[in-house]
Scaffold this motif. Structure first.
Motif, PDB file in Angstrom:
ATOM      1  N   VAL A   9       0.832  -1.199   0.000  1.00 37.01           N
ATOM      2  CA  VAL A   9       0.000   0.000   0.000  1.00 37.01           C
ATOM      3  C   VAL A   9       0.868   1.251   0.000  1.00 37.01           C
ATOM      4  O   VAL A   9       0.644   2.191  -0.788  1.00 37.01           O
ATOM      5  N   LEU A  10       1.877   1.281   0.872  1.00 35.29           N
ATOM      6  CA  LEU A  10       2.777   2.432   0.928  1.00 35.29           C
ATOM      7  C   LEU A  10       3.581   2.560  -0.357  1.00 35.29           C
ATOM      8  O   LEU A  10       3.822   3.673  -0.847  1.00 35.29           O
ATOM      9  N   LEU A  11       3.996   1.428  -0.902  1.00 37.79           N
ATOM     10  CA  LEU A  11       4.778   1.450  -2.138  1.00 37.79           C
ATOM     11  C   LEU A  11       3.945   1.994  -3.294  1.00 37.79           C
ATOM     12  O   LEU A  11       4.426   2.802  -4.098  1.00 37.79           O
ATOM     13  N   THR A  12       2.690   1.586  -3.376  1.00 37.05           N
ATOM     14  CA  THR A  12       1.803   2.090  -4.427  1.00 37.05           C
ATOM     15  C   THR A  12       1.630   3.593  -4.318  1.00 37.05           C
ATOM     16  O   THR A  12       1.709   4.323  -5.322  1.00 37.05           O
ATOM     17  N   ASP A  13       1.414   4.063  -3.106  1.00 36.63           N
ATOM     18  CA  ASP A  13       1.236   5.506  -2.896  1.00 36.63           C
ATOM     19  C   ASP A  13       2.503   6.267  -3.258  1.00 36.63           C
ATOM     20  O   ASP A  13       2.446   7.333  -3.892  1.00 36.63           O
ATOM     21  N   PHE A  14       3.660   5.710  -2.891  1.00 35.48           N
ATOM     22  CA  PHE A  14       4.939   6.368  -3.177  1.00 35.48           C
ATOM     23  C   PHE A  14       5.192   6.428  -4.682  1.00 35.48           C
ATOM     24  O   PHE A  14       5.581   7.484  -5.224  1.00 35.48           O
ATOM     25  N   LEU A  15       4.976   5.319  -5.376  1.00 36.42           N
ATOM     26  CA  LEU A  15       5.210   5.289  -6.818  1.00 36.42           C
ATOM     27  C   LEU A  15       4.226   6.183  -7.562  1.00 36.42           C
ATOM     28  O   LEU A  15       4.576   6.814  -8.564  1.00 36.42           O
ATOM     29  N   ARG A  16       3.014   6.250  -7.077  1.00 35.81           N
ATOM     30  CA  ARG A  16       2.015   7.125  -7.695  1.00 35.81           C
ATOM     31  C   ARG A  16       2.444   8.588  -7.565  1.00 35.81           C
ATOM     32  O   ARG A  16       2.352   9.362  -8.516  1.00 35.81           O
ATOM     33  N   THR A  17       2.943   8.959  -6.391  1.00 34.76           N
ATOM     34  CA  THR A  17       3.440  10.319  -6.200  1.00 34.76           C
ATOM     35  C   THR A  17       4.644  10.587  -7.098  1.00 34.76           C
ATOM     36  O   THR A  17       4.755  11.658  -7.708  1.00 34.76           O
ATOM     37  N   SER A  18       5.540   9.622  -7.203  1.00 33.92           N
ATOM     38  CA  SER A  18       6.718   9.770  -8.059  1.00 33.92           C
ATOM     39  C   SER A  18       6.318  10.037  -9.499  1.00 33.92           C
ATOM     40  O   SER A  18       6.867  10.925 -10.165  1.00 33.92           O
ATOM     41  N   LEU A  19       5.359   9.261  -9.986  1.00 32.54           N
ATOM     42  CA  LEU A  19       4.923   9.414 -11.371  1.00 32.54           C
ATOM     43  C   LEU A  19       4.326  10.801 -11.605  1.00 32.54           C
ATOM     44  O   LEU A  19       4.680  11.490 -12.571  1.00 32.54           O
ATOM     45  N   ARG A  20       3.443  11.226 -10.714  1.00 33.75           N
ATOM     46  CA  ARG A  20       2.761  12.501 -10.919  1.00 33.75           C
ATOM     47  C   ARG A  20       3.724  13.684 -10.812  1.00 33.75           C
ATOM     48  O   ARG A  20       3.539  14.696 -11.492  1.00 33.75           O
ATOM     49  N   GLY A 145      -0.865  -1.362 -10.985  1.00 33.96           N
ATOM     50  CA  GLY A 145      -2.162  -1.025 -11.567  1.00 33.96           C
ATOM     51  C   GLY A 145      -2.678   0.331 -11.116  1.00 33.96           C
ATOM     52  O   GLY A 145      -2.943   1.210 -11.947  1.00 33.96           O
ATOM     53  N   PRO A 146      -2.792   0.564  -9.803  1.00 37.79           N
ATOM     54  CA  PRO A 146      -3.254   1.883  -9.343  1.00 37.79           C
ATOM     55  C   PRO A 146      -2.272   3.011  -9.675  1.00 37.79           C
ATOM     56  O   PRO A 146      -2.673   4.165  -9.782  1.00 37.79           O
ATOM     57  N   VAL A 147      -0.996   2.672  -9.842  1.00 42.21           N
ATOM     58  CA  VAL A 147       0.002   3.697 -10.141  1.00 42.21           C
ATOM     59  C   VAL A 147      -0.168   4.225 -11.564  1.00 42.21           C
ATOM     60  O   VAL A 147      -0.216   5.438 -11.800  1.00 42.21           O
ATOM     61  N   PHE A 148      -0.286   3.313 -12.524  1.00 44.78           N
ATOM     62  CA  PHE A 148      -0.289   3.715 -13.926  1.00 44.78           C
ATOM     63  C   PHE A 148      -1.680   3.849 -14.539  1.00 44.78           C
ATOM     64  O   PHE A 148      -1.843   4.553 -15.538  1.00 44.78           O
ATOM     65  N   PHE A 149      -2.675   3.193 -13.962  1.00 46.77           N
ATOM     66  CA  PHE A 149      -3.968   3.122 -14.634  1.00 46.77           C
ATOM     67  C   PHE A 149      -5.117   3.668 -13.795  1.00 46.77           C
ATOM     68  O   PHE A 149      -6.271   3.348 -14.036  1.00 46.77           O
TER      69      PHE A 149
END
Length: 314
Positions: A9-20, A145-149
């Protein structure tokens, strides 16, 4: 800190922030690749991003739709790029000096105009922006999935822009013309290619993409315009162009590296409030410089980059 990479969960949130955090830099960087491949240094990416951000705020403010803001921001980026095209391509003015002048002009002009257009509410606006939406099926993939899509329109647009620009540049006659003009404009001219027309198109395209990068700041991140909100991202984009070796995919990877460390410094600020935040804020910029020095080696830009072309010259 290590728990971020152990907890999905934390990793997904971190990667999502990185991408944005990387998206605005990606748009500016692919614009820089397009311009410099044609032989025009675009130091003005910072100003073009800022012009795009201001245009996005104006469009969304008056028309109350993010698409109006996107169109207005892209046009503002192109109009700013037109200054570089006229001075750097047509008149032969030093392109680096022109780019610096553009950055200073746009910084002052947008600060002045924002006070006129938005008035006292400039820092309290809540503009209409793009909202995330999921792609069915793909968004269910664990972690990525939640990070990119599960992103908004501009992120999905970036997914399309980078491969399309790569294909256009390296697999089409138009892309061959761009690279020929950037490497040997006289040979391209002899073959019937209009050097200045290609450079104009590429510089305007560069402003278009940089303007969209500025639009992302307003329409997808903060939903308002503030003075100097590009905050050096245009210069990071310039570093990404070099680190990516003037290749759209390479520039994308360089921007993702910047986004990763930008997200990391935000997390470190939160976990270490007793440490001066300026130390962490500098981290992505320091990493970009180290990567530029350590990984690229001796970069070789297009041979004619920064050199005005005069047909009558011998």
């Amino acid at each position: 800190m290590i728990e971020i990479f152990l907890d999905p969960v934390l990793l997904t949130d971190f990667l999502r922030t990185s991408l944005r955090l990387s998206i605005p830099v990606v748009f500016a960087a692919v614009g820089g690749v397009l311009s410099e491949r044609s032989g025009v240094y675009n130091i003005g990416l910072e100003g073009m991003m800022l012009a795009g951000a201001f245009g996005a705020a104006v469009g969304a403010f008056f028309f109350d739709t993010p698409f109006a803001g996107l169109v207005t921001g892209a046009i503002c980026g192109m109009l700013t790029a037109l200054i570089l095209a006229v001075l750097g391509v047509s008149l032969g003015v030093n392109q680096i000096v022109t780019g610096i002048a553009i950055n200073l002009l746009v910084l002052g002009l947008t600060s002045f105009l924002s006070r006129i257009v938005f008035g006292a509410q400039a820092n309290t606006l809540n503009l209409t922006g793009f909202k995330p939406f999921t792609i069915p099926g793909l968004a269910l993939i664990p972690v990525i999935g939640p990070v990119f899509f599960n992103q908004d329109f501009l992120v999905y647009l970036m997914y399309a822009v980078v491969p399309l620009l790569y294909f256009m540049m390296f697999a089409t006659p138009w892309g061959l013309n761009i690279r020929a003009v950037g490497e040997n404009p006289r040979a391209a001219d002899t073959a019937g290619v209009s050097v200045n027309a290609v450079r104009y198109a590429c510089v305007l395209g560069s402003g278009f993409f940089a303007g969209i990068g500025g639009c992302f700041l307003v329409l997808s991140q903060v939903y308002l315009f503030s003075e100097n909100m590009s905050a050096g991202k245009g210069f990071i984009a310039l570093a990404a162009v070099i680190l990516g070796r003037w290749n759209p995919v390479g520039a994308l990877l360089a921007c993702l590296l910047f986004g990763f460390f930008d997200a990391l410094q935000l997390r470190l600020q939160f976990l270490n409030p007793e440490v001066s935040h300026e130390i962490f804020v500098a981290m992505p910029y320091v990493v970009s410089i180290l990567a530029l020095v350590g990984l690229v080696g001796r970069p070789t830009p297009p041979a004619a980059a920064g050199i005005p072309y005069r047909r009558e010259a011998k």
